[in-house]
Design an enzyme around this catalytic site. Structure first.
Site, PDB file in Angstrom:
ATOM      1  N   GLU A 113      62.558  -8.404 -21.278  1.00  0.00           N
ATOM      2  CA  GLU A 113      63.933  -8.162 -20.836  1.00  0.00           C
ATOM      3  C   GLU A 113      63.989  -8.102 -19.313  1.00  0.00           C
ATOM      4  OE1 GLU A 113      64.488  -4.333 -22.643  1.00  0.00           O
ATOM      5  OE2 GLU A 113      64.064  -5.106 -24.651  1.00  0.00           O
ATOM      6  N   LYS A 115      64.688  -6.443 -15.888  1.00  0.00           N
ATOM      7  CA  LYS A 115      64.767  -5.024 -15.551  1.00  0.00           C
ATOM      8  C   LYS A 115      65.895  -4.833 -14.546  1.00  0.00           C
ATOM      9  CE  LYS A 115      61.851  -1.126 -14.244  1.00  0.00           C
ATOM     10  NZ  LYS A 115      62.686  -0.530 -13.217  1.00  0.00           N
ATOM     11  N   ASP A 117      68.433  -2.840 -12.062  1.00  0.00           N
ATOM     12  CA  ASP A 117      68.258  -1.747 -11.129  1.00  0.00           C
ATOM     13  C   ASP A 117      69.558  -0.953 -11.054  1.00  0.00           C
ATOM     14  OD1 ASP A 117      66.895  -0.242  -9.409  1.00  0.00           O
ATOM     15  OD2 ASP A 117      67.100  -1.587  -7.688  1.00  0.00           O
ATOM     16  N   TYR A 227      69.148  -1.291 -23.956  1.00  0.00           N
ATOM     17  CA  TYR A 227      67.828  -1.855 -24.223  1.00  0.00           C
ATOM     18  C   TYR A 227      66.935  -0.972 -25.090  1.00  0.00           C
ATOM     19  CZ  TYR A 227      67.075   1.150 -20.165  1.00  0.00           C
ATOM     20  OH  TYR A 227      67.065   2.201 -19.295  1.00  0.00           O
ATOM     21  N   LYS A 315      57.016  -5.841 -11.892  1.00  0.00           N
ATOM     22  CA  LYS A 315      57.969  -5.783 -10.789  1.00  0.00           C
ATOM     23  C   LYS A 315      57.873  -7.024  -9.897  1.00  0.00           C
ATOM     24  CE  LYS A 315      59.970  -2.297  -9.868  1.00  0.00           C
ATOM     25  NZ  LYS A 315      59.635  -0.914  -9.552  1.00  0.00           N
ATOM     26  N   CYS A 409      47.487  22.415  15.745  1.00  0.00           N
ATOM     27  CA  CYS A 409      48.674  22.263  14.896  1.00  0.00           C
ATOM     28  C   CYS A 409      49.913  22.182  15.785  1.00  0.00           C
ATOM     29  CB  CYS A 409      48.781  23.453  13.948  1.00  0.00           C
ATOM     30  SG  CYS A 409      50.355  23.505  13.076  1.00  0.00           S
ATOM     31  N   CYS A 412      51.948  25.770  14.911  1.00  0.00           N
ATOM     32  CA  CYS A 412      51.437  27.119  15.229  1.00  0.00           C
ATOM     33  C   CYS A 412      50.343  27.083  16.298  1.00  0.00           C
ATOM     34  CB  CYS A 412      50.942  27.820  13.974  1.00  0.00           C
ATOM     35  SG  CYS A 412      49.379  27.146  13.377  1.00  0.00           S
ATOM     36  N   CYS A 427      45.752  22.151   9.160  1.00  0.00           N
ATOM     37  CA  CYS A 427      45.945  23.395   9.883  1.00  0.00           C
ATOM     38  C   CYS A 427      45.548  24.475   8.886  1.00  0.00           C
ATOM     39  CB  CYS A 427      47.412  23.542  10.283  1.00  0.00           C
ATOM     40  SG  CYS A 427      47.840  25.226  10.729  1.00  0.00           S
ATOM     41  N   CYS A 432      50.730  29.843   9.261  1.00  0.00           N
ATOM     42  CA  CYS A 432      51.470  28.837  10.042  1.00  0.00           C
ATOM     43  C   CYS A 432      52.896  28.730   9.510  1.00  0.00           C
ATOM     44  CB  CYS A 432      50.756  27.490   9.931  1.00  0.00           C
ATOM     45  SG  CYS A 432      51.723  26.115  10.578  1.00  0.00           S
TER      46      CYS A 432
HETATM   47  S1  IVH Z   1      62.652   0.670 -21.269  1.00  0.00           S
HETATM   48  C1  IVH Z   1      60.209   3.722 -23.117  1.00  0.00           C
HETATM   49  N1  IVH Z   1      63.973  -1.505 -20.631  1.00  0.00           N
HETATM   50  O1  IVH Z   1      63.521   1.140 -15.829  1.00  0.00           O
HETATM   51  C2  IVH Z   1      60.890   2.663 -22.360  1.00  0.00           C
HETATM   52  N2  IVH Z   1      63.872   0.244 -19.038  1.00  0.00           N
HETATM   53  O2  IVH Z   1      60.883   2.529 -15.134  1.00  0.00           O
HETATM   54  C3  IVH Z   1      61.538   3.130 -21.117  1.00  0.00           C
HETATM   55  N3  IVH Z   1      65.111  -0.190 -16.982  1.00  0.00           N
HETATM   56  O3  IVH Z   1      64.318   4.498 -16.479  1.00  0.00           O
HETATM   57  C4  IVH Z   1      62.519   2.241 -20.510  1.00  0.00           C
HETATM   58  N4  IVH Z   1      65.850  -2.183 -17.542  1.00  0.00           N
HETATM   59  O4  IVH Z   1      66.215   2.890 -16.015  1.00  0.00           O
HETATM   60  C5  IVH Z   1      63.570  -0.291 -20.224  1.00  0.00           C
HETATM   61  N5  IVH Z   1      65.120  -3.469 -20.209  1.00  0.00           N
HETATM   62  C6  IVH Z   1      64.734  -2.264 -19.830  1.00  0.00           C
HETATM   63  C7  IVH Z   1      65.095  -1.730 -18.566  1.00  0.00           C
HETATM   64  C8  IVH Z   1      64.629  -0.468 -18.209  1.00  0.00           C
HETATM   65  C9  IVH Z   1      65.845  -1.237 -16.611  1.00  0.00           C
HETATM   66  C10 IVH Z   1      64.876   1.009 -16.165  1.00  0.00           C
HETATM   67  C11 IVH Z   1      65.253   2.299 -16.829  1.00  0.00           C
HETATM   68  C12 IVH Z   1      64.033   3.162 -16.830  1.00  0.00           C
HETATM   69  C13 IVH Z   1      63.187   2.507 -15.799  1.00  0.00           C
HETATM   70  C14 IVH Z   1      61.731   2.706 -16.194  1.00  0.00           C
END
Ligand code: IVH
Length: 671
Positions: A113, A115, A117, A227, A315, A409, A412, A427, A432
């Site tokens: 999926e 990810k 933000d 998700y 990432k 330091c 202090c 320190c 301090c």
């Molecule tokens: S799964 C147990 N799926 O990423 C599984 N997270 O670092 C936990 N996020 O807090 C999360 N897209 O806010 C999952 N397709 C996706 C996601 C996703 C974004 C975010 C989510 C989570 C963070 C985890």
């Protein structure tokens, strides 16, 4: 109300908003940080005294700066974990190999999926109706933002049940976000009305969700993709892909790019594809999430403390920027460690203005050959903490200066030490003031005693005026002493004393966290609380007892045992308790003797209580190991009905659930 006060508040609000704009938008601050903080304190003070003067656009309402907690908290039935990060193809292949080894399966299917933000959220549906929305918070407890979430168009208020039976209970997890276009429009509007702009879509989403006035949230272009799930009753699925299909059928928005039931090689192809299309997507993504598809395998793999073993986030590489290091400062931390920090010419990295970067220690400075006035390549590690990637030595002019760690330091002025084989310079003067301030800040922080109103400035004043020499002194502070401090008025002194008073009741894990023992962070202290009934039991434990705890490292166990056997520390703990601190342990496993009538029970609070606010009642209940939910169901053990209780009380009566009036509730709570 005095018209002069109103005018003063409006003027301060405008002034601070203007300075925000100069700082964040024009990159051209007109006043010092200290002066800005002073104005902000003044406004916070006035708004706390005259809450009617708070406007939704007051600078005190801003994300990160909001001083007045306004949302109720709710515990997640199943903790909302985070994900381990992968940064290379090899990391993904290693992940796959681990899964193969641990499951004994050669052929494995994954769901991949994008990810997003944004802000993670959990939506709770009871009998098909949205009853609660809670942010992820710290993973265990989040903020209840139901009214705000109801304004998001893509959030179903009720489930679609034309093709599926309605599940009795469904907790759906997903990400609330703002599209790029929505973000641009929002910022354009803010700019033209003189409001400071949001740094990036994630901040805009978080800020919009945490509005006290739902009408403001409604005006923001928030969106949702789901998700995952929390607790579920009455819906069956055997895999992540089937779960996503079911959620689609029930009317939830699932990201259409999701790839279901694919091989590990196909996840890597998908990753390349995402990088290609990323710039053209209508929303920001920061990577790809890979999940083992079959639920049976997910269960077999299980979870670590913070993250599941069956999923990983791959990432995208971080954005890098070039800027100049104008100076290198030295900060003194809680444990006395001196940390060099680079002061940077402010630069935008991934949508956030960066003006400082930690340099960690002398080894790091020497390894990267970092000098004052150098040109540096900067990134935000894990997209959050700014970091120097490398120095562009070709840019050197000869004006650069080599940095030396001070021999004394900076706070202090006592001689510093570098221990054999360690990178850190320390320190070692326990008295301090810099260390003392940091220790007290940690003690009072959210995960410790959670004392509202005891921020950096306040702690600094209390230490400088010698009103606080140890943690124990906090609990004997009197209003009359506080009023003598700079900028401290009767009302704020009263508020601080009240919030210290409220903090006296504390769960064991937070108490131990607050002590700031080396290596004893949130997870270690939770582990301790699960394994010992009381603080006395814990203090009597030997090094070996602690090492025997599953999941406890030996270094941590040694540090904890060392701390509790030191006579000064035992003395300090006794003094804190003598000053009225009461420690409970809601995390202790099966503890019938010590447990409270509300431990393990689910309660719903409704109506107004005269003796405490609902959020205080909720905190007390959570500390006792109770769960507080927003709606009455057959799972509810008690409904607490204050004055003017409405439909929840009626529903409790319909379902034959015991109702406690305020008197009865207070009696049980205090018992
Ligand atoms: S799964 C147990 N799926 O990423 C599984 N997270 O670092 C936990 N996020 O807090 C999360 N897209 O806010 C999952 N397709 C996706 C996601 C996703 C974004 C975010 C989510 C989570 C963070 C985890």
């Amino acid at each position: 109300m005095d018209a002069r006060i109103k005018a003063q508040v409006r003027q301060l609000q405008k002034l601070l908003n203007d300075h925000n704009y100069y700082y964040h938008v024009l990159d051209d601050p007109k006043i010092s940080d200290a002066e800005y903080d002073r104005l902000m304190q003044e406004l916070i003070h006035l708004e706390t005294t005259y809450p009617d003067l708070v406007t939704p656009d007051s600078p005190t309402r801003r994300i990160g700066g909001a001083p007045l907690p306004a949302f109720e908290h709710a515990e997640h039935t199943i903790p909302m974990l985070s994900l381990d990060n992968a940064f290379s193809h090899q990391d993904i292949l290693d992940f796959h190999a681990r899964i193969q080894k641990n499951t004994g399966q050669k052929e494995l299917w994954y769901t991949a999926e994008p990810k997003l933000d944004g802000v993670a959220i959990e939506l709770r549906y009871e009998n098909g109706v949205l009853v609660q929305a809670v942010t992820r918070g710290d993973g265990f407890v989040g903020e209840v933002v139901t009214d705000n979430v109801r304004t998001i168009r893509s959030v179903p208020l009720g489930l679609r049940t034309d093709t599926r039976a309605c599940p009795r209970l469904l907790e759906v997890r997903g990400e609330v976000f703002i599209s790029r276009a929505g973000f641009d429009t929002l910022n354009r509007k803010r700019k033209s009305s003189g409001d400071p702009v949001f740094a990036n879509p994630r901040n805009a989403a978080a800020g919009s969700l945490r509005q006290l006035d739902s009408a403001i949230t409604a005006s923001r272009p928030l969106d949702l993709f789901v998700y995952g799930r929390g607790q579920v009753e009455g819906l069956s699925f055997d895999s992540q892909s089937e779960l996503l299909d079911a959620l689609t059928d029930l009317g939830f928005p699932v990201n259409p790019l999701v790839k279901k039931k694919i091989s590990i090689e196909q996840t890597l192809e998908f990753y390349r594809e995402l990088i290609e299309i990323r710039p053209d997507l209508p929303y920001e993504i920061d990577g790809m999430v890979i999940k083992v598809d079959p639920v049976t395998l997910q269960q077999a793999l299980g979870e670590k403390i913070k993250s599941p073993r069956w999923a990983i986030a791959y990432k995208f590489a971080a954005v890098e920027k070039i800027t100049r290091i104008t100076d290198i400062l030295v900060q003194v931390g809680r444990t006395g460690t001196l940390t060099p920090v680079a002061v940077l010419e402010p630069v935008q990295v991934g949508g956030v203005t960066v003006s400082r970067a930690t340099l960690h220690n002398m080894d790091e400075i020497e390894k990267k050959d970092i000098r004052i006035k150098d040109t540096a390549l900067i990134t935000r590690a894990g997209d959050v903490i700014p970091k120097v990637v490398k120095i562009l030595t070709a840019e050197r002019t000869g004006e650069e200066q080599i940095f030396h760690m001070p021999s004394h330091c900076p706070v202090c002025h006592s001689l510093v030490q570098r221990l054999e084989g360690e990178a850190a310079v320390k320190c070692i003067n326990a008295a301090c003031p810099a260390q003392r301030k940091e220790r007290i800040r940690h003690f009072a922080s959210k995960k410790g005693f959670d004392i509202e109103g005891l921020g950096k400035k306040m702690v600094a004043q209390l230490v400088d005026e010698e009103l606080l020499t140890s943690f124990a002194d906090l609990f004997t502070l009197e209003k009359e002493q506080l009023i003598l401090l700079d900028r401290m008025a009767e009302k704020s002194a009263h508020n601080l004393v009240t919030s210290i008073d409220k903090a006296r009741q504390i769960p064991l894990h937070r108490f131990v966290f607050a002590l700031g023992i080396d290596h004893a962070g949130e997870h270690a202290t939770r582990l301790l609380a699960r394994n010992f009934l009381t603080l006395d039991d814990l203090m009597a434990a030997s090094r070996e007892d602690l090492e025997a705890i599953h999941g406890m490292g030996t270094i941590t166990a040694d540090a904890i045992a060392g701390f509790f056997t030191t006579p000064e520390n035992r003395e300090l703990i006794k003094k804190i308790q003598d000053n009225g601190v009461i420690i409970s342990n809601p995390l202790a496993e099966s503890n019938p003797e010590k447990s409270h009538a509300f431990t393990g029970k689910t309660l719903v609070l409704t109506g107004t209580l005269s003796s405490m606010t609902r959020s205080d009642a909720q905190k007390r209940l959570l500390a006792l190991g109770a769960k507080v939910t927003g709606s009455v169901s057959s799972k509810t053990d008690y409904v607490v009905a204050g004055k003017d209780a409405g439909s929840k009380l009626t529903r409790a009566k319909d379902l034959n659930i015991p109702v406690l009036d305020e008197n009865r509730f207070m009696n049980l709570l205090e018992s």
